[in-house]
Design a protein around this motif. Structure first.
Motif: not given
Length: 187
Positions: A22-50
């Motif tokens: 995942v870190q390799l892919v994240n590096m190759l995509t300019a850290n775009s995967l970080l937006y799939h982290g936990i974003i508190p109290r947002t519906t979108y941010g729930l995916q970050g739990i996984v």
């Protein structure tokens, strides 16, 4: 080497490999995967739990988490692979949800919440089991990772909320799996 030890190693190594991949892919995509982290109290941010335990902000962040993750996973898996998987899921799920519920409005990523949960699981497991082996394992975890206690302090750029909520989830997992009151069914 016994088949059980091999299976434990394979599962832990596979989880670590997913983090690296995942870190390799994240590096190759300019850290775009970080937006799939936990974003508190947002519906979108729930995916970050996984996803959050597998996402890291940098190679340094990943490298700082991997050794503790592997060692503490190995110590927890001493109870068996099935127990380890249940503890992993409970800590990641509950700890992640608690971060989503109370965390600062930021993106929370990294395996450190899981690490704090595994650490407190091992420590509190010794309290509930009160066996020589569990006390020895807790002593090893405390000696090797006692400095984690400082991770509960707020530091800019660090999700101390993940550390605290992971630790709470680890203690709860230990209580759920080892409390004599629950196991024996007595009041």
């Amino acid at each position: 080497m016994s088949l059980r030890l091999v299976k434990r190693f394979q599962v832990i190594a596979a989880l670590a490999a997913v983090m690296v991949g995942v870190q390799l892919v994240n590096m190759l995509t300019a850290n775009s995967l970080l937006y799939h982290g936990i974003i508190p109290r947002t519906t979108y941010g729930l995916q970050g739990i996984v996803f959050a335990p597998f996402l890291h902000g940098s190679v340094g962040h990943l490298v700082s988490n991997l050794p503790a993750f592997v060692v503490l996973s190995w110590l927890v898996s001493s109870e068996g692979l099935g127990r380890y998987v249940r503890v992993f899921i409970l800590i990641a799920g509950l700890g992640g949800f608690l971060v989503w519920l109370v965390g600062r409005p930021s993106i929370h990523v990294g395996a450190s919440g899981l690490i704090f949960g595994l650490w407190t699981y091992v420590l509190t497991r010794a309290w509930f089991q009160r066996s020589l082996l569990s006390l020895l394992i807790a002593a090893i975890a405390l000696a090797a990772y006692g400095g984690l206690i400082f991770g509960f302090l707020p530091v800019p750029g660090v999700s101390f909320e993940s550390h605290i909520m992971g630790a709470i989830a680890g203690m709860l997992a230990s209580w759920l799996m080892h409390s004599r009151r629950l196991v024996s069914g007595s009041a």
